[in-house]
Design a protein around this motif. Structure first.
Motif, PDB file in Angstrom:
ATOM      1  N   TRP A  64       0.778  -1.236   0.000  1.00 41.16           N
ATOM      2  CA  TRP A  64       0.000   0.000   0.000  1.00 41.16           C
ATOM      3  C   TRP A  64       0.814   1.294   0.000  1.00 41.16           C
ATOM      4  CZ3 TRP A  64      -2.705  -3.395   3.899  1.00 41.16           C
ATOM      5  CH2 TRP A  64      -3.766  -4.080   3.310  1.00 41.16           C
ATOM      6  N   THR A  65       2.076   1.234   0.400  1.00 35.02           N
ATOM      7  CA  THR A  65       2.816   2.500   0.521  1.00 35.02           C
ATOM      8  C   THR A  65       4.168   2.498  -0.170  1.00 35.02           C
ATOM      9  OG1 THR A  65       3.994   1.938   2.586  1.00 35.02           O
ATOM     10  CG2 THR A  65       1.746   2.816   2.806  1.00 35.02           C
ATOM     11  N   GLN A  66       4.597   1.377  -0.732  1.00 31.99           N
ATOM     12  CA  GLN A  66       5.947   1.302  -1.273  1.00 31.99           C
ATOM     13  C   GLN A  66       5.996   1.739  -2.737  1.00 31.99           C
ATOM     14  OE1 GLN A  66       8.804   0.892   0.083  1.00 31.99           O
ATOM     15  NE2 GLN A  66      10.020   0.760  -1.765  1.00 31.99           N
ATOM     16  N   PRO A  67       6.816   2.746  -3.081  1.00 29.18           N
ATOM     17  CA  PRO A  67       7.005   3.097  -4.491  1.00 29.18           C
ATOM     18  C   PRO A  67       7.706   1.965  -5.238  1.00 29.18           C
ATOM     19  CG  PRO A  67       8.522   4.326  -3.095  1.00 29.18           C
ATOM     20  CD  PRO A  67       7.583   3.608  -2.175  1.00 29.18           C
ATOM     21  N   SER A  68       7.378   1.786  -6.491  1.00 28.93           N
ATOM     22  CA  SER A  68       7.967   0.713  -7.287  1.00 28.93           C
ATOM     23  C   SER A  68       9.438   1.006  -7.571  1.00 28.93           C
ATOM     24  CB  SER A  68       7.215   0.570  -8.610  1.00 28.93           C
ATOM     25  OG  SER A  68       7.454   1.712  -9.422  1.00 28.93           O
ATOM     26  N   LEU A  69      10.163  -0.023  -8.009  1.00 27.04           N
ATOM     27  CA  LEU A  69      11.571   0.164  -8.358  1.00 27.04           C
ATOM     28  C   LEU A  69      11.723   1.091  -9.561  1.00 27.04           C
ATOM     29  CD1 LEU A  69      13.145  -3.384  -7.781  1.00 27.04           C
ATOM     30  CD2 LEU A  69      13.158  -1.393  -6.260  1.00 27.04           C
ATOM     31  N   GLU A  70      10.708   1.133 -10.399  1.00 26.54           N
ATOM     32  CA  GLU A  70      10.743   2.087 -11.509  1.00 26.54           C
ATOM     33  C   GLU A  70      10.789   3.521 -10.980  1.00 26.54           C
ATOM     34  OE1 GLU A  70      10.958   1.863 -14.884  1.00 26.54           O
ATOM     35  OE2 GLU A  70      11.510  -0.210 -14.444  1.00 26.54           O
ATOM     36  N   VAL A  71      10.054   3.765  -9.905  1.00 25.24           N
ATOM     37  CA  VAL A  71      10.024   5.100  -9.308  1.00 25.24           C
ATOM     38  C   VAL A  71      11.328   5.388  -8.566  1.00 25.24           C
ATOM     39  CG1 VAL A  71       8.888   6.552  -7.581  1.00 25.24           C
ATOM     40  CG2 VAL A  71       7.514   5.149  -9.137  1.00 25.24           C
ATOM     41  N   THR A  72      11.819   4.402  -7.808  1.00 24.87           N
ATOM     42  CA  THR A  72      13.004   4.631  -6.968  1.00 24.87           C
ATOM     43  C   THR A  72      14.305   4.646  -7.766  1.00 24.87           C
ATOM     44  OG1 THR A  72      13.307   2.269  -6.441  1.00 24.87           O
ATOM     45  CG2 THR A  72      11.846   3.541  -5.005  1.00 24.87           C
ATOM     46  N   LYS A  73      14.206   4.427  -9.072  1.00 25.02           N
ATOM     47  CA  LYS A  73      15.409   4.479  -9.913  1.00 25.02           C
ATOM     48  C   LYS A  73      16.017   5.877  -9.925  1.00 25.02           C
ATOM     49  CE  LYS A  73      17.039   2.719 -14.354  1.00 25.02           C
ATOM     50  NZ  LYS A  73      16.634   2.012 -15.603  1.00 25.02           N
ATOM     51  N   HIS A  74      15.191   6.872  -9.685  1.00 24.59           N
ATOM     52  CA  HIS A  74      15.656   8.251  -9.672  1.00 24.59           C
ATOM     53  C   HIS A  74      15.383   8.870  -8.300  1.00 24.59           C
ATOM     54  CE1 HIS A  74      16.053   7.898 -14.018  1.00 24.59           C
ATOM     55  NE2 HIS A  74      14.816   7.419 -14.046  1.00 24.59           N
ATOM     56  N   LEU A  75      16.383   9.508  -7.739  1.00 26.64           N
ATOM     57  CA  LEU A  75      16.240  10.119  -6.419  1.00 26.64           C
ATOM     58  C   LEU A  75      15.406  11.394  -6.534  1.00 26.64           C
ATOM     59  CD1 LEU A  75      19.886   9.665  -5.080  1.00 26.64           C
ATOM     60  CD2 LEU A  75      17.867   8.335  -4.446  1.00 26.64           C
ATOM     61  N   GLU A  76      14.191  11.320  -6.041  1.00 27.63           N
ATOM     62  CA  GLU A  76      13.279  12.456  -6.107  1.00 27.63           C
ATOM     63  C   GLU A  76      12.661  12.704  -4.739  1.00 27.63           C
ATOM     64  OE1 GLU A  76      10.505  11.424  -9.121  1.00 27.63           O
ATOM     65  OE2 GLU A  76      11.919  11.797 -10.778  1.00 27.63           O
ATOM     66  N   PRO A  77      12.494  13.973  -4.359  1.00 26.31           N
ATOM     67  CA  PRO A  77      11.989  14.306  -3.026  1.00 26.31           C
ATOM     68  C   PRO A  77      10.637  13.679  -2.696  1.00 26.31           C
ATOM     69  CG  PRO A  77      12.865  16.264  -4.103  1.00 26.31           C
ATOM     70  CD  PRO A  77      12.848  15.184  -5.138  1.00 26.31           C
ATOM     71  N   ALA A  78       9.760  13.520  -3.671  1.00 22.44           N
ATOM     72  CA  ALA A  78       8.393  13.065  -3.394  1.00 22.44           C
ATOM     73  C   ALA A  78       8.366  11.673  -2.783  1.00 22.44           C
ATOM     74  CB  ALA A  78       7.559  13.110  -4.671  1.00 22.44           C
ATOM     75  N   TRP A  79       9.034  10.698  -3.430  1.00 16.41           N
ATOM     76  CA  TRP A  79       8.964   9.340  -2.900  1.00 16.41           C
ATOM     77  C   TRP A  79       9.833   9.173  -1.651  1.00 16.41           C
ATOM     78  CZ3 TRP A  79      13.117   6.006  -2.479  1.00 16.41           C
ATOM     79  CH2 TRP A  79      14.232   6.215  -3.302  1.00 16.41           C
TER      80      TRP A  79
END
Length: 331
Positions: A64-79
């Motif tokens: 329910w709360t974990q960003p996907s590895l596609e999202v975490t590939k880039h260091l961004e403040p939101a995730w």
């Protein structure tokens, strides 16, 4: 286990003590007793245990709360902020909930409470002038920040192929086994870093912050100096070598953080209808906070037994520890 206060305590000065001598894991007792090992595994995990609950929390947060590895590939403040906020909520619910139940509501009284003395409301040794404020500050400001940092590093590394990723389809046996092995790794790792933190220069500058808590509460477990947080939670970096799934990373760090709250609860367990329904604090570690130079590790991998720092809760062991402490203080 039925709660009883009829048996005399093994040591003076305690409100409650479990049956002693305390025993290490049967995995390290000789001769090996297969039935005892199976019973130990069962009692550690089933039917209701903090370990099984944390596995459930890890899967719930993953779904329910974990960003996907596609999202975490880039260091961004939101995730990153999403993970930090999730961790703030998790630790606050667990440590704060236990504190309110046991200490604000006094819902269990002194049943299964090791040290009946109240937590320190005031004290010049505390950063914010009181034990609970001090513990909450260091747990959230430093602890959750370092926890989040390690999760970000691991998910970012996994997404970019710098840390090996394992899936259920690739190895279902290893997928399950990792959940069982993390507590063993924690016990192994914790002993060595904990002994190092009792080296006088490190103790004075770093570990003494945690040992302000002679009588512990749920917020005490993660109340540490930032350097100690970095060392302690660094256990998860083993997954740069040992393949894991993101849910294992969540479980690994949640196990470290959340069991630090439960094992420092100050109570052996949660009593419902005069029975210990959920094991929490360990007398083994509670003694370390009062006596300092004993029980650096856990019972799963008994390095203390090997190196002579094991306090099994008996009067005889207490006398040995007194002599050992005199030698250490003298040197």
């Amino acid at each position: 286990m039925t709660v009883s206060h009829n048996d005399p305590p093994a040591l003076p000065g305690w409100n409650y003590t479990p049956k002693v001598p305390l025993a290490v894991s049967p995995l390290f007792q000789w001769p090996l007793r297969p039935l005892a090992i199976l019973r130990w595994v069962w009692d550690s995990w089933f039917l209701l245990s903090e370990r099984l609950i944390i596995v459930g929390i890890a899967f719930a947060t993953f779904i329910w709360t974990q960003p996907s590895l596609e999202v975490t590939k880039h260091l961004e403040p939101a995730w990153i902020a999403q993970i930090w906020l999730r961790n703030i909520v998790l630790l606050t619910v667990v440590a704060g909930g236990l504190h309110i139940y046991f200490y604000r509501w006094n819902a269990q009284g002194k049943k299964l409470r090791y040290d009946a003395r109240p937590l320190m409301v005031n004290g010049k040794q505390f950063t914010l002038g009181g034990q609970i404020r001090d513990n909450v500050f260091w747990s959230l400001a430093s602890g959750v920040t370092v926890w989040t940092f390690y999760e970000v590093v691991m998910f970012w590394a996994m997404a970019n192929g710098w840390a090996p990723v394992m899936t259920w389809d690739q190895s279902p046996v290893w997928f399950v086994a990792l959940f069982l092995l993390v507590p063993m790794w924690e016990s192994f790792y914790f002993y060595w870093i904990h002994r190092a933190l009792h080296w006088p220069p490190l103790y004075k500058r770093v570990h003494s912050l945690h040992h302000r808590n002679i009588n512990v509460g749920p917020w005490s477990g993660n109340s540490m100096h930032p350097v100690e947080h970095i060392i302690y939670y660094g256990s998860v970096l083993i997954h740069f070598i040992v393949p894991a799934n993101p849910v294992h990373i969540l479980y690994h760090l949640q196990y470290y953080l959340l069991t630090a709250a439960t094992t420092h609860a100050g109570f052996e367990g949660l009593v419902v209808r005069d029975r210990n329904r959920l094991k929490l604090g360990t007398f083994h570690h509670q003694m370390h906070h009062r006596y300092f130079e004993c029980n650096y590790g856990g019972l799963e991998v008994p390095w203390d037994l090997v190196f002579g720092s094991f306090h099994d809760g008996t009067l005889e062991a207490n006398e040995r520890m007194k002599e050992r402490r005199k030698r250490i203080m003298g040197s």
